[in-house]
Design a protein around this motif. Structure first.
Motif, PDB file in Angstrom:
ATOM      1  N   ILE A  79     -22.565 -41.630  15.456  1.00 26.78           N
ATOM      2  CA  ILE A  79     -21.618 -42.322  14.591  1.00 26.78           C
ATOM      3  C   ILE A  79     -20.319 -42.549  15.338  1.00 26.78           C
ATOM      4  O   ILE A  79     -19.775 -41.635  15.947  1.00 26.78           O
ATOM      5  CB  ILE A  79     -21.359 -41.507  13.309  1.00 26.78           C
ATOM      6  CG1 ILE A  79     -22.636 -41.490  12.471  1.00 26.78           C
ATOM      7  CG2 ILE A  79     -20.184 -42.062  12.530  1.00 26.78           C
ATOM      8  CD1 ILE A  79     -22.559 -40.595  11.273  1.00 26.78           C
ATOM      9  N   VAL A  80     -19.831 -43.791  15.276  1.00 23.72           N
ATOM     10  CA  VAL A  80     -18.544 -44.135  15.886  1.00 23.72           C
ATOM     11  C   VAL A  80     -17.627 -44.637  14.777  1.00 23.72           C
ATOM     12  O   VAL A  80     -17.909 -45.652  14.132  1.00 23.72           O
ATOM     13  CB  VAL A  80     -18.706 -45.206  16.989  1.00 23.72           C
ATOM     14  CG1 VAL A  80     -17.347 -45.576  17.561  1.00 23.72           C
ATOM     15  CG2 VAL A  80     -19.645 -44.708  18.075  1.00 23.72           C
ATOM     16  N   LEU A  81     -16.560 -43.923  14.568  1.00 17.49           N
ATOM     17  CA  LEU A  81     -15.574 -44.256  13.548  1.00 17.49           C
ATOM     18  C   LEU A  81     -14.734 -45.432  14.014  1.00 17.49           C
ATOM     19  O   LEU A  81     -14.281 -45.466  15.164  1.00 17.49           O
ATOM     20  CB  LEU A  81     -14.690 -43.026  13.313  1.00 17.49           C
ATOM     21  CG  LEU A  81     -13.735 -43.020  12.150  1.00 17.49           C
ATOM     22  CD1 LEU A  81     -14.482 -43.114  10.827  1.00 17.49           C
ATOM     23  CD2 LEU A  81     -12.904 -41.747  12.184  1.00 17.49           C
ATOM     24  N   ASP A  82     -14.521 -46.399  13.138  1.00 13.86           N
ATOM     25  CA  ASP A  82     -13.759 -47.594  13.475  1.00 13.86           C
ATOM     26  C   ASP A  82     -12.313 -47.246  13.839  1.00 13.86           C
ATOM     27  O   ASP A  82     -11.734 -46.302  13.311  1.00 13.86           O
ATOM     28  CB  ASP A  82     -13.772 -48.559  12.291  1.00 13.86           C
ATOM     29  CG  ASP A  82     -13.273 -49.928  12.658  1.00 13.86           C
ATOM     30  OD1 ASP A  82     -14.092 -50.727  13.159  1.00 13.86           O
ATOM     31  OD2 ASP A  82     -12.082 -50.191  12.459  1.00 13.86           O
ATOM     32  N   GLU A  83     -11.748 -48.032  14.721  1.00 11.65           N
ATOM     33  CA  GLU A  83     -10.356 -47.833  15.164  1.00 11.65           C
ATOM     34  C   GLU A  83      -9.349 -48.027  14.032  1.00 11.65           C
ATOM     35  O   GLU A  83      -8.201 -47.602  14.145  1.00 11.65           O
ATOM     36  CB  GLU A  83     -10.029 -48.804  16.310  1.00 11.65           C
ATOM     37  CG  GLU A  83     -10.837 -48.577  17.568  1.00 11.65           C
ATOM     38  CD  GLU A  83     -10.416 -47.339  18.346  1.00 11.65           C
ATOM     39  OE1 GLU A  83      -9.276 -46.865  18.184  1.00 11.65           O
ATOM     40  OE2 GLU A  83     -11.255 -46.834  19.121  1.00 11.65           O
ATOM     41  N   ASP A  84      -9.754 -48.665  12.944  1.00 12.26           N
ATOM     42  CA  ASP A  84      -8.834 -48.909  11.825  1.00 12.26           C
ATOM     43  C   ASP A  84      -8.542 -47.667  10.995  1.00 12.26           C
ATOM     44  O   ASP A  84      -7.634 -47.677  10.172  1.00 12.26           O
ATOM     45  CB  ASP A  84      -9.388 -50.000  10.896  1.00 12.26           C
ATOM     46  CG  ASP A  84      -9.300 -51.372  11.529  1.00 12.26           C
ATOM     47  OD1 ASP A  84      -8.537 -51.544  12.490  1.00 12.26           O
ATOM     48  OD2 ASP A  84     -10.002 -52.278  11.052  1.00 12.26           O
ATOM     49  N   TYR A  85      -9.303 -46.582  11.187  1.00  9.09           N
ATOM     50  CA  TYR A  85      -9.044 -45.354  10.436  1.00  9.09           C
ATOM     51  C   TYR A  85      -7.666 -44.810  10.829  1.00  9.09           C
ATOM     52  O   TYR A  85      -7.384 -44.588  12.002  1.00  9.09           O
ATOM     53  CB  TYR A  85     -10.116 -44.297  10.726  1.00  9.09           C
ATOM     54  CG  TYR A  85      -9.701 -42.909  10.277  1.00  9.09           C
ATOM     55  CD1 TYR A  85      -9.809 -42.520   8.943  1.00  9.09           C
ATOM     56  CD2 TYR A  85      -9.173 -41.996  11.180  1.00  9.09           C
ATOM     57  CE1 TYR A  85      -9.412 -41.259   8.527  1.00  9.09           C
ATOM     58  CE2 TYR A  85      -8.776 -40.729  10.771  1.00  9.09           C
ATOM     59  CZ  TYR A  85      -8.886 -40.367   9.456  1.00  9.09           C
ATOM     60  OH  TYR A  85      -8.483 -39.119   9.049  1.00  9.09           O
ATOM     61  N   LYS A  86      -6.827 -44.620   9.842  1.00  9.29           N
ATOM     62  CA  LYS A  86      -5.477 -44.070  10.045  1.00  9.29           C
ATOM     63  C   LYS A  86      -5.239 -43.003   8.979  1.00  9.29           C
ATOM     64  O   LYS A  86      -5.265 -43.306   7.785  1.00  9.29           O
ATOM     65  CB  LYS A  86      -4.405 -45.156   9.907  1.00  9.29           C
ATOM     66  CG  LYS A  86      -4.597 -46.368  10.793  1.00  9.29           C
ATOM     67  CD  LYS A  86      -4.046 -46.143  12.166  1.00  9.29           C
ATOM     68  CE  LYS A  86      -4.011 -47.392  12.995  1.00  9.29           C
ATOM     69  NZ  LYS A  86      -5.226 -47.815  13.598  1.00  9.29           N
ATOM     70  N   PRO A  87      -4.994 -41.758   9.390  1.00  5.35           N
ATOM     71  CA  PRO A  87      -4.739 -40.714   8.396  1.00  5.35           C
ATOM     72  C   PRO A  87      -3.619 -41.107   7.435  1.00  5.35           C
ATOM     73  O   PRO A  87      -2.583 -41.634   7.863  1.00  5.35           O
ATOM     74  CB  PRO A  87      -4.319 -39.514   9.242  1.00  5.35           C
ATOM     75  CG  PRO A  87      -4.914 -39.773  10.588  1.00  5.35           C
ATOM     76  CD  PRO A  87      -4.901 -41.270  10.754  1.00  5.35           C
ATOM     77  N   PHE A  88      -3.855 -40.886   6.164  1.00  7.99           N
ATOM     78  CA  PHE A  88      -2.930 -41.136   5.065  1.00  7.99           C
ATOM     79  C   PHE A  88      -2.678 -42.619   4.782  1.00  7.99           C
ATOM     80  O   PHE A  88      -2.148 -42.951   3.739  1.00  7.99           O
ATOM     81  CB  PHE A  88      -1.585 -40.418   5.270  1.00  7.99           C
ATOM     82  CG  PHE A  88      -1.728 -38.966   5.539  1.00  7.99           C
ATOM     83  CD1 PHE A  88      -2.098 -38.088   4.525  1.00  7.99           C
ATOM     84  CD2 PHE A  88      -1.528 -38.452   6.805  1.00  7.99           C
ATOM     85  CE1 PHE A  88      -2.250 -36.737   4.766  1.00  7.99           C
ATOM     86  CE2 PHE A  88      -1.671 -37.103   7.058  1.00  7.99           C
ATOM     87  CZ  PHE A  88      -2.031 -36.237   6.047  1.00  7.99           C
ATOM     88  N   LYS A  89      -3.051 -43.497   5.686  1.00 10.68           N
ATOM     89  CA  LYS A  89      -2.824 -44.931   5.484  1.00 10.68           C
ATOM     90  C   LYS A  89      -4.101 -45.667   5.092  1.00 10.68           C
ATOM     91  O   LYS A  89      -4.046 -46.669   4.394  1.00 10.68           O
ATOM     92  CB  LYS A  89      -2.220 -45.557   6.741  1.00 10.68           C
ATOM     93  CG  LYS A  89      -0.839 -45.028   7.032  1.00 10.68           C
ATOM     94  CD  LYS A  89      -0.251 -45.640   8.274  1.00 10.68           C
ATOM     95  CE  LYS A  89       1.118 -45.020   8.532  1.00 10.68           C
ATOM     96  NZ  LYS A  89       1.705 -45.445   9.761  1.00 10.68           N
TER      97      LYS A  89
END
Length: 135
Positions: free
Chosen positions: A31-41
């Motif tokens: 699994i590769v998490l997308d670069e758009d993941y931003k904690p709290f945002k």
């Protein structure tokens, strides 16, 4: 099983995308998490690549209610990462793998809605492995 679980993490332990990916990799689910993941945002759909195919889940950051903190024995300042997925086995695997990584590497307490107790890391890994067998 409901298609929703919540991970409760100390605010300071909510991982960056890089740290979360680093916790996912050893689990072996590709699994590769997308670069758009931003904690709290991040709010809404989180795309992931699962063995090169699109998958993902819905993620919402929130503050857990006092009664939930008390029921599950959570520390003050815990953050809720509410995760939901659809009926696609890839979505289920992506969500469960992320939840297992949060529990194993960041001390998250993971519970279904209305639960009286949290799931263990091993429970989450068993659930993820079962989802992986579906495809």
């Amino acid at each position: 099983m409901a298609r929703a679980l919540t991970a409760f993490v100390k605010k300071d332990d909510v991982p960056s995308r890089k740290a979360l990916q680093g916790a996912l990799d050893p689990l072996g689910f590709r699994i590769v998490l997308d670069e758009d993941y931003k904690p709290f945002k991040t709010k809404g759909y989180v795309p992931v690549a699962l063995d090169g195919e699109d998958a993902g889940f819905d993620l919402r950051f929130d503050e857990p209610a006092a009664e939930i903190r008390a029921k599950l024995g959570l520390a003050d300042g815990a953050v809720a990462l509410a995760i939901r997925w659809g009926g696609d086995p890839r979505e289920e695997l992506a969500a469960l793998a992320v939840l297992a990584a949060l529990a194993q590497s960041f001390g998250a307490a993971v519970a279904p809605p209305g639960a009286e107790a949290v799931l263990s890391v091993e429970d989450l890994l068993v659930m993820a492995r079962k989802a992986a067998q579906a495809f």
